[in-house]
Design an enzyme around this catalytic site. Sequence first.
Site, short mmCIF file in Angstrom:
data_model
loop_
_atom_site.label_atom_id
_atom_site.label_comp_id
_atom_site.label_asym_id
_atom_site.label_seq_id
_atom_site.Cartn_x
_atom_site.Cartn_y
_atom_site.Cartn_z
N SER A 23 0.82 -1.22 0.00
CA SER A 23 0.00 0.00 0.00
C SER A 23 0.85 1.26 0.00
O SER A 23 1.69 1.45 0.88
CB SER A 23 -0.87 0.06 1.27
OG SER A 23 -2.05 -0.63 1.06
N HIS A 54 -3.22 0.99 -4.76
CA HIS A 54 -2.78 -0.27 -5.34
C HIS A 54 -3.15 -0.30 -6.80
O HIS A 54 -4.32 -0.12 -7.15
CB HIS A 54 -3.51 -1.45 -4.68
CG HIS A 54 -2.86 -1.91 -3.43
ND1 HIS A 54 -2.03 -2.99 -3.36
CD2 HIS A 54 -2.92 -1.42 -2.18
CE1 HIS A 54 -1.61 -3.15 -2.14
NE2 HIS A 54 -2.14 -2.21 -1.39
N HIS A 76 -6.00 -8.55 -2.04
CA HIS A 76 -6.17 -8.81 -0.60
C HIS A 76 -7.35 -9.74 -0.35
O HIS A 76 -8.36 -9.66 -1.06
CB HIS A 76 -6.42 -7.50 0.16
CG HIS A 76 -5.31 -6.51 0.04
ND1 HIS A 76 -5.21 -5.66 -1.02
CD2 HIS A 76 -4.25 -6.27 0.85
CE1 HIS A 76 -4.13 -4.91 -0.85
NE2 HIS A 76 -3.53 -5.26 0.26
N TYR A 78 -9.43 -9.46 1.99
CA TYR A 78 -10.62 -8.68 2.41
C TYR A 78 -11.41 -8.11 1.24
O TYR A 78 -12.52 -7.61 1.42
CB TYR A 78 -10.22 -7.55 3.38
CG TYR A 78 -9.30 -6.50 2.81
CD1 TYR A 78 -9.73 -5.57 1.86
CD2 TYR A 78 -7.98 -6.42 3.23
CE1 TYR A 78 -8.89 -4.62 1.34
CE2 TYR A 78 -7.12 -5.46 2.72
CZ TYR A 78 -7.58 -4.57 1.78
OH TYR A 78 -6.73 -3.64 1.25
N GLU A 79 -10.83 -8.16 0.03
CA GLU A 79 -11.58 -7.67 -1.13
C GLU A 79 -12.70 -8.64 -1.49
O GLU A 79 -13.52 -8.34 -2.36
CB GLU A 79 -10.64 -7.46 -2.32
CG GLU A 79 -9.67 -6.30 -2.10
CD GLU A 79 -8.66 -6.16 -3.23
OE1 GLU A 79 -9.05 -5.71 -4.31
OE2 GLU A 79 -7.49 -6.50 -3.03
N MET A 204 -2.77 -6.60 6.81
CA MET A 204 -3.85 -7.35 6.14
C MET A 204 -3.38 -8.09 4.89
O MET A 204 -4.17 -8.36 3.99
CB MET A 204 -4.96 -6.37 5.76
CG MET A 204 -5.52 -5.58 6.92
SD MET A 204 -6.81 -4.44 6.37
CE MET A 204 -6.89 -3.32 7.78
N HIS A 240 -7.15 5.00 6.06
CA HIS A 240 -6.32 4.55 4.93
C HIS A 240 -5.56 5.73 4.32
O HIS A 240 -4.43 5.57 3.86
CB HIS A 240 -7.21 3.87 3.88
CG HIS A 240 -6.44 3.29 2.74
ND1 HIS A 240 -5.48 2.30 2.92
CD2 HIS A 240 -6.45 3.55 1.42
CE1 HIS A 240 -4.95 2.00 1.75
NE2 HIS A 240 -5.51 2.74 0.82
N1 HPA Z 1 -3.62 -2.56 10.85
C1 HPA Z 1 -3.75 -3.38 9.79
N2 HPA Z 1 -3.27 -3.08 8.61
C2 HPA Z 1 -2.63 -1.92 8.45
C3 HPA Z 1 -2.45 -1.03 9.52
C4 HPA Z 1 -2.98 -1.37 10.78
O1 HPA Z 1 -2.87 -0.63 11.79
N3 HPA Z 1 -1.76 0.03 9.02
C5 HPA Z 1 -1.52 -0.22 7.72
N4 HPA Z 1 -2.04 -1.41 7.36
#
Ligand code: HPA
Length: 269
Positions: A23, A54, A76, A78-79, A204, A240
């Site tokens: 990221s 991304h 990812h 989570y997507e 993640m 983010h």
């Molecule tokens: N947690 C999970 N993923 C992340 C974080 C976080 O604090 N920061 C950047 N990616």
Amino acid sequence: MKAVDRIREASELRPKIGLVLGSGLGNFAESIEDPVTIPYKDLEGFVSSSVQGHKGEFILGKLNGVEILAMNGRIHYYEGHSIDQVVYPMKVMADLGIEKVIITNAAGGVNKDFQPGDLMLITDHINFTGVNPLMGKNDDNLGPRFLDMTHAYPKDLQDLAREAAKEEGISLQEGVYMWFTGPSYETAAEVRLARTVGGDAVGMSTVPEVLVAHHRGVEVLGISLITNHATGVSDQVLSHQEVVEVSKKAEGNFKKLVTRIIERLGHAY
Ligand code: HPA
């Protein structure tokens, strides 16, 4: 046409070194010389990444003369894609002959000594999710059913990263990366749990890719960019946007370190 063939056709380069850009670290891609870019959407079997910061493309090119294959953007879990889709690009990298891969990510700092902007060498990981991309039928030709994880992050590559950091005058934190699926950030209680069980950073991504790479004999070097204190470490609320902004600020050091590592890896060939 199969993804591997399509990529082989796009360039005559046959890199042995891979790089996964996390990221906000995609700007690194601009340093790649004579780049040939292949968007995931043009590749059979791929889904594209939908996350801001991304891109979703392979880049073949050179860095100070060393051939590399970079993943600019990853998929990812989570997507909402299956874990097989998440790791598919890494499988393609292995099929293309990548022998060593530098896997990077943005992560939250659990270790109280870490500050936003720090770089952390991943010395080991904790998979807390119950998800493992090696589940299912195993192809014994590719790797073992019961994969030993002792050398998932080989010590010689860790040493190489430490030396590269020293040469560049960059202080490099070290620690254990703990994978949470996201997309919600961790709760403060989860971050306390992470610290209690030995986690230094939470994120993640990365772990599924490391498992597949290691299974196929691709050696992994992992680097986290600590973009924020994990939840509860400070009073700050996470976003983010902040993750992307801090990555931009730390970009200079990241670029220097990764470039030096790749140069050193390149000398081995
Ligand atoms: N947690 C999970 N993923 C992340 C974080 C976080 O604090 N920061 C950047 N990616």
